[in-house]
Write an enzyme that holds these catalytic residues in place. Sequence first.
Site, PDB file in Angstrom:
ATOM      1  N   SER A 119     -37.080 -22.051  97.556  1.00  0.00           N
ATOM      2  CA  SER A 119     -37.434 -20.647  97.739  1.00  0.00           C
ATOM      3  C   SER A 119     -37.817 -20.358  99.185  1.00  0.00           C
ATOM      4  O   SER A 119     -37.961 -19.210  99.546  1.00  0.00           O
ATOM      5  CB  SER A 119     -38.565 -20.271  96.790  1.00  0.00           C
ATOM      6  N   HIS A 140     -30.292 -19.703  95.965  1.00  0.00           N
ATOM      7  CA  HIS A 140     -31.630 -19.346  95.497  1.00  0.00           C
ATOM      8  C   HIS A 140     -31.556 -18.366  94.328  1.00  0.00           C
ATOM      9  O   HIS A 140     -31.252 -17.184  94.516  1.00  0.00           O
ATOM     10  CB  HIS A 140     -32.417 -18.746  96.673  1.00  0.00           C
ATOM     11  N   GLU A 152     -29.462 -15.528  96.058  1.00  0.00           N
ATOM     12  CA  GLU A 152     -29.515 -15.425  97.511  1.00  0.00           C
ATOM     13  C   GLU A 152     -28.804 -16.673  98.055  1.00  0.00           C
ATOM     14  O   GLU A 152     -29.210 -17.796  97.741  1.00  0.00           O
ATOM     15  CB  GLU A 152     -31.003 -15.408  97.915  1.00  0.00           C
ATOM     16  N   ASN A 190     -38.177 -13.767  99.488  1.00  0.00           N
ATOM     17  CA  ASN A 190     -39.585 -14.151  99.530  1.00  0.00           C
ATOM     18  C   ASN A 190     -40.314 -13.682 100.785  1.00  0.00           C
ATOM     19  O   ASN A 190     -41.526 -13.530 100.782  1.00  0.00           O
ATOM     20  CB  ASN A 190     -39.720 -15.660  99.362  1.00  0.00           C
TER      21      ASN A 190
HETATM   22  N1  CAA Z   1     -35.944 -16.622  80.081  1.00  0.00           N
HETATM   23  C1  CAA Z   1     -34.831 -16.116  79.534  1.00  0.00           C
HETATM   24  N2  CAA Z   1     -34.731 -14.832  79.128  1.00  0.00           N
HETATM   25  C2  CAA Z   1     -35.819 -14.050  79.257  1.00  0.00           C
HETATM   26  C3  CAA Z   1     -37.026 -14.534  79.808  1.00  0.00           C
HETATM   27  C4  CAA Z   1     -37.059 -15.884  80.229  1.00  0.00           C
HETATM   28  N3  CAA Z   1     -38.145 -16.430  80.767  1.00  0.00           N
HETATM   29  N4  CAA Z   1     -37.932 -13.525  79.796  1.00  0.00           N
HETATM   30  C5  CAA Z   1     -37.307 -12.456  79.270  1.00  0.00           C
HETATM   31  N5  CAA Z   1     -36.034 -12.765  78.943  1.00  0.00           N
HETATM   32  C6  CAA Z   1     -35.006 -11.863  78.402  1.00  0.00           C
HETATM   33  C7  CAA Z   1     -35.320 -11.395  77.017  1.00  0.00           C
HETATM   34  O1  CAA Z   1     -34.816 -12.287  76.033  1.00  0.00           O
HETATM   35  C8  CAA Z   1     -34.629 -10.045  76.972  1.00  0.00           C
HETATM   36  O2  CAA Z   1     -33.231 -10.247  76.721  1.00  0.00           O
HETATM   37  P1  CAA Z   1     -32.308  -9.112  76.024  1.00  0.00           P
HETATM   38  O3  CAA Z   1     -32.254  -7.963  76.968  1.00  0.00           O
HETATM   39  O4  CAA Z   1     -30.997  -9.815  75.862  1.00  0.00           O
HETATM   40  O5  CAA Z   1     -32.973  -8.762  74.736  1.00  0.00           O
HETATM   41  C9  CAA Z   1     -34.749  -9.516  78.400  1.00  0.00           C
HETATM   42  O6  CAA Z   1     -34.982 -10.670  79.200  1.00  0.00           O
HETATM   43  C10 CAA Z   1     -35.897  -8.545  78.559  1.00  0.00           C
HETATM   44  O7  CAA Z   1     -37.082  -9.207  78.135  1.00  0.00           O
HETATM   45  P2  CAA Z   1     -38.337  -8.484  77.455  1.00  0.00           P
HETATM   46  O8  CAA Z   1     -37.871  -7.262  76.739  1.00  0.00           O
HETATM   47  O9  CAA Z   1     -39.092  -9.512  76.694  1.00  0.00           O
HETATM   48  O10 CAA Z   1     -39.286  -8.149  78.635  1.00  0.00           O
HETATM   49  P3  CAA Z   1     -39.146  -7.142  79.835  1.00  0.00           P
HETATM   50  O11 CAA Z   1     -38.175  -6.062  79.595  1.00  0.00           O
HETATM   51  O12 CAA Z   1     -40.528  -6.831  80.178  1.00  0.00           O
HETATM   52  O13 CAA Z   1     -38.508  -8.065  80.990  1.00  0.00           O
HETATM   53  C11 CAA Z   1     -38.676  -9.507  82.816  1.00  0.00           C
HETATM   54  C12 CAA Z   1     -39.095  -9.249  81.383  1.00  0.00           C
HETATM   55  C13 CAA Z   1     -37.171  -9.645  82.890  1.00  0.00           C
HETATM   56  C14 CAA Z   1     -39.319 -10.819  83.246  1.00  0.00           C
HETATM   57  C15 CAA Z   1     -39.115  -8.295  83.705  1.00  0.00           C
HETATM   58  O14 CAA Z   1     -40.483  -8.070  83.526  1.00  0.00           O
HETATM   59  C16 CAA Z   1     -38.858  -8.492  85.163  1.00  0.00           C
HETATM   60  O15 CAA Z   1     -37.757  -8.267  85.644  1.00  0.00           O
HETATM   61  N6  CAA Z   1     -39.896  -8.910  85.930  1.00  0.00           N
HETATM   62  C17 CAA Z   1     -39.787  -9.150  87.347  1.00  0.00           C
HETATM   63  C18 CAA Z   1     -39.159 -10.462  87.597  1.00  0.00           C
HETATM   64  C19 CAA Z   1     -38.987 -10.746  89.051  1.00  0.00           C
HETATM   65  O16 CAA Z   1     -39.294  -9.987  89.942  1.00  0.00           O
HETATM   66  N7  CAA Z   1     -38.478 -11.949  89.334  1.00  0.00           N
HETATM   67  C20 CAA Z   1     -38.308 -12.426  90.686  1.00  0.00           C
HETATM   68  C21 CAA Z   1     -39.428 -13.323  90.996  1.00  0.00           C
HETATM   69  S1  CAA Z   1     -39.304 -13.921  92.645  1.00  0.00           S
HETATM   70  C22 CAA Z   1     -38.360 -15.273  92.515  1.00  0.00           C
HETATM   71  O17 CAA Z   1     -37.972 -15.716  91.500  1.00  0.00           O
HETATM   72  C23 CAA Z   1     -38.064 -15.900  93.819  1.00  0.00           C
HETATM   73  C24 CAA Z   1     -38.893 -17.054  94.154  1.00  0.00           C
HETATM   74  O18 CAA Z   1     -38.413 -17.908  94.874  1.00  0.00           O
HETATM   75  C25 CAA Z   1     -40.294 -17.165  93.775  1.00  0.00           C
END
Ligand code: CAA
Length: 282
Positions: A119, A140, A152, A190
């Site tokens: 990351s 990424h 990315e 990030n």
């Molecule tokens: N693994 C697999 N699938 C998942 C999951 C997981 N951990 N969490 C949720 N899902 C799936 C669900 O099964 C659901 O699928 P369907 O649409 O097929 O039914 C879908 O995602 C939506 O889930 P929920 O309805 O339970 O929950 P939500 O609508 O609140 O979405 C979320 C959850 C996708 C995590 C959303 O809150 C989100 O997009 N959050 C922000 C995530 C983000 O910003 N990520 C980037 C982080 S930074 C990074 O990763 C870089 C780094 O280097 C640190």
Amino acid sequence: MGIQTIGIIGAGQMGSGIAQVAASKGFKVILNDINEEILQGSLKTISKHIQRSVDKNKISAADKDQILERIRTTTSLEEFKEVDFVVEAATEKVQLKLDLFRRLDQICSPDVILATNTSSISITLIATATTRRDKVIGMHFMNPVPVMRLVEVIRGFETSDETYQTVVQLAKELGKVPSEANDYPGFVANRILMPMINEAIYALYEGVATKESIDTIMKLGTNQPMGPLELADLIGLDTCLAIMEVLYEGFSDSKYRPCPLLRKMVTAGYLGRKVGKGFYEY
Ligand code: CAA
């Protein structure tokens, strides 16, 4: 022949997610980690996520079995002799990655691309551990990998155009949208996201608002799916701290100073969702 078997190192949140996506798209996967328990835990998580798709009638139970059959687990990196492509998603520690890439360089066939899901660690630096710097690249993925569309793609100083094009094509085959960044601390995602999360932690630390208010304000006020503290818990507070350290050191700029509260929570083992406690309890 193209890429058929993908070797993935690290069966944590990211590695498991990448394995799930790759196997779902028809690739064979060899998933490596240091102990059997982690690998079995990863398979359980992947199975649970795929079961959700079965429950929602998106795929059949037979599809699920086939996806899982495509994933082979191993604690031995030697099995990467067979892979056509590697994605490393081990812990964010520089020395660990350098050691892994040195070993991968010896084990894998010379034409195999060695991608890292780091990351924020320099791709150029990781490439120096190999004799194939042109075939080392950043790939990424975002967390949760099965849901987030972006990959990315980060070129190191010596990454070839051919390597870059292969990774872009693979990302598309995995159903993702690749986007290019150059190799500077934190790349793009990030560099922009982490200072926001760090600032949210400062706001909590300085008593500007409660954690719930900070998350609600950012979630509803700026239309983000999660508040920054909730997101820090999802990413892992140790990962957030490691990335802030890379930014702070890499730019020598105090604007990237990790919040003391973040350091304290990591020291105390409040690492977020993966351990059941962070800013919130799970
Ligand atoms: N693994 C697999 N699938 C998942 C999951 C997981 N951990 N969490 C949720 N899902 C799936 C669900 O099964 C659901 O699928 P369907 O649409 O097929 O039914 C879908 O995602 C939506 O889930 P929920 O309805 O339970 O929950 P939500 O609508 O609140 O979405 C979320 C959850 C996708 C995590 C959303 O809150 C989100 O997009 N959050 C922000 C995530 C983000 O910003 N990520 C980037 C982080 S930074 C990074 O990763 C870089 C780094 O280097 C640190």
